[in-house]
Structure formats: structure tokens, C-alpha cells
Design an enzyme around this catalytic site. Structure first.
Site, PDB file in Angstrom:
ATOM      1  CD  GLU A   1     -40.702  78.235 -54.624  1.00 13.65           C
ATOM      2  OE1 GLU A   1     -41.455  77.473 -55.249  1.00 13.65           O
ATOM      3  OE2 GLU A   1     -39.590  77.898 -54.185  1.00 13.65           O
TER       4      GLU A   1
ATOM      5  CE1 TYR B   1     -44.853  72.722 -52.147  1.00 15.71           C
ATOM      6  CE2 TYR B   1     -45.721  73.565 -50.081  1.00 15.71           C
ATOM      7  CZ  TYR B   1     -44.706  72.956 -50.807  1.00 15.71           C
ATOM      8  OH  TYR B   1     -43.541  72.572 -50.167  1.00 15.71           O
TER       9      TYR B   1
HETATM   10  P1  ADP Z   1     -40.315  68.439 -54.601  1.00 19.64           P
HETATM   11  O1  ADP Z   1     -40.616  68.979 -53.223  1.00 19.64           O
HETATM   12  O2  ADP Z   1     -39.273  67.366 -54.553  1.00 19.64           O
HETATM   13  O3  ADP Z   1     -40.004  69.516 -55.610  1.00 19.64           O
HETATM   14  P2  ADP Z   1     -42.932  68.250 -55.862  1.00 19.64           P
HETATM   15  O4  ADP Z   1     -42.739  69.651 -56.288  1.00 19.64           O
HETATM   16  O5  ADP Z   1     -43.287  67.226 -56.897  1.00 19.64           O
HETATM   17  O6  ADP Z   1     -41.636  67.691 -55.089  1.00 19.64           O
HETATM   18  O7  ADP Z   1     -44.076  68.154 -54.757  1.00 19.64           O
HETATM   19  C1  ADP Z   1     -44.196  69.167 -53.769  1.00 19.64           C
HETATM   20  C2  ADP Z   1     -44.432  68.509 -52.427  1.00 19.64           C
HETATM   21  O8  ADP Z   1     -45.698  67.831 -52.458  1.00 19.64           O
HETATM   22  C3  ADP Z   1     -43.429  67.414 -52.047  1.00 19.64           C
HETATM   23  O9  ADP Z   1     -42.235  67.917 -51.503  1.00 19.64           O
HETATM   24  C4  ADP Z   1     -44.234  66.598 -51.051  1.00 19.64           C
HETATM   25  O10 ADP Z   1     -44.281  67.249 -49.769  1.00 19.64           O
HETATM   26  C5  ADP Z   1     -45.620  66.648 -51.679  1.00 19.64           C
HETATM   27  N1  ADP Z   1     -45.853  65.500 -52.571  1.00 19.64           N
HETATM   28  C6  ADP Z   1     -45.351  65.314 -53.823  1.00 19.64           C
HETATM   29  N2  ADP Z   1     -45.769  64.165 -54.369  1.00 19.64           N
HETATM   30  C7  ADP Z   1     -46.590  63.586 -53.436  1.00 19.64           C
HETATM   31  C8  ADP Z   1     -47.355  62.377 -53.383  1.00 19.64           C
HETATM   32  N3  ADP Z   1     -47.371  61.518 -54.414  1.00 19.64           N
HETATM   33  N4  ADP Z   1     -48.064  62.121 -52.261  1.00 19.64           N
HETATM   34  C9  ADP Z   1     -48.071  62.991 -51.220  1.00 19.64           C
HETATM   35  N5  ADP Z   1     -47.371  64.157 -51.204  1.00 19.64           N
HETATM   36  C10 ADP Z   1     -46.646  64.442 -52.287  1.00 19.64           C
END
Ligand code: ADP
Ligand code: MG
Length: 131
Positions: free
Chosen positions: A120, A43
Site C-alpha cells: 500500500e 481494495y
Molecule cells: P478495516 O478497514 O477495519 O481493515 P476491512 O478491511 O474489513 O476493514 O474493510 C475495508 C473497508 O470496507 C472498511 O474500512 C469500510 O470502509 C468498508 N467496509 C467493511 N465492511 C463493511 C460493511 N459491512 N459495510 C459497508 N462497508 C464496509
């Protein structure tokens, strides 16, 4: 990837069945647990975000099911199948609507581009683990 809270809740079989029923082909599948260092690397793009530390701790908190899936328009179709990041905003019938606990603990990860899917996939699987 099926995330730790969905694995702990016993949703893996139902989620995988749903994914396969939508025409995705399994290229690779692995039951594994990420170290905090590995979760941090996976991440890394989010490292400046306020939720990064919690996200890394959560993703390393228990085993996950990692998969490489193949389909025409796989990235777009998989993201449609999993639904919005926040289950409160996810459409009816999506995986996150059905199985996610919260925006943070949202049951599944899906790659956001073909390029990131390749990165990934290689993070979890060697060439000999891809069929
Ligand atoms: P996605 O998984 O839908 O692609 P993102 O890449 O934006 O979403 O974010 C990665 C992961 O981080 C999300 O799946 C979630 O587990 C976590 N996450 C994202 N935004 C938030 C937030 N505002 N608060 C807490 N955790 C979050
Ligand atoms: Mg993302």
C-alpha cells in the site's frame, strides 16, 4: 489513509496530530484523490464483498490524505489506535470512535500486515517520496 468523509469534515489535522502524538513517525505524506480505477485496485481484496462497489465509489468521492507511518509494532499499534471497523464497536478514545460516521465511512484506513503496508505504501509513494 484519512478517508474522504473525514477530510471533508475537517478532521485531518486532529487525526494526524493524534497519530504523531502516539509515537508514529511520518515517512511519507500526500494529499490526493483516487480515481475509481485506483480505488478499485487498492481494495481489490474485497472485490467479492457486497459492499465493494459502494466502497470504491466512496473512496474515489473526494481527496484523501495518504501516509506511510513508522513505529515498532506499527501495524498492530495503529489498528489499536484507529479501533474497530464499525465505530459503534470501536473502543472509547479510538480515532474511529471519535471521527467515523459509519461502518462504511469510518474515517481512516490502516494496513493489516507489514506485507500489505509495503504494498500500500508503494501504491501511493515512489522511493523518493519516502524518508
Ligand atoms: P478495516 O478497514 O477495519 O481493515 P476491512 O478491511 O474489513 O476493514 O474493510 C475495508 C473497508 O470496507 C472498511 O474500512 C469500510 O470502509 C468498508 N467496509 C467493511 N465492511 C463493511 C460493511 N459491512 N459495510 C459497508 N462497508 C464496509
Ligand atoms: Mg482492512
Amino acid at each position: 489513509m484519512i478517508k474522504p468523509e473525514a477530510m471533508a469534515a475537517g478532521h485531518a489535522g486532529k487525526i494526524l496530530d493524534l497519530v504523531l502524538s502516539k509515537g508514529f513517525r511520518l515517512v511519507s505524506l500526500k494529499f490526493t484523490q483516487l480515481s475509481e480505477q485506483e480505488a478499485g485496485k487498492f481494495y481489490e481484496v474485497h472485490k467479492e464483498r457486497p459492499f465493494y462497489r459502494d466502497l470504491v465509489n466512496y473512496m474515489a468521492s473526494g481527496p484523501v490524505l495518504a501516509a506511510i507511518l513508522e513505529k515498532e509494532n506499527a501495524v498492530q499499534d495503529f489498528r489499536a489506535l484507529i479501533g474497530a471497523t464499525d465505530p459503534a464497536e470501536a473502543a472509547e478514545g479510538t480515532i474511529r470512535k471519535r471521527f467515523a460516521e459509519s461502518k462504511a465511512k469510518n474515517a481512516v484506513h490502516g494496513s493489516d500486515s507489514d506485507e500489505n503496508a509495503a504494498i500500500e505504501g508503494a501504491f501511493f509513494f515512489t522511493g523518493r517520496e519516502q524518508y
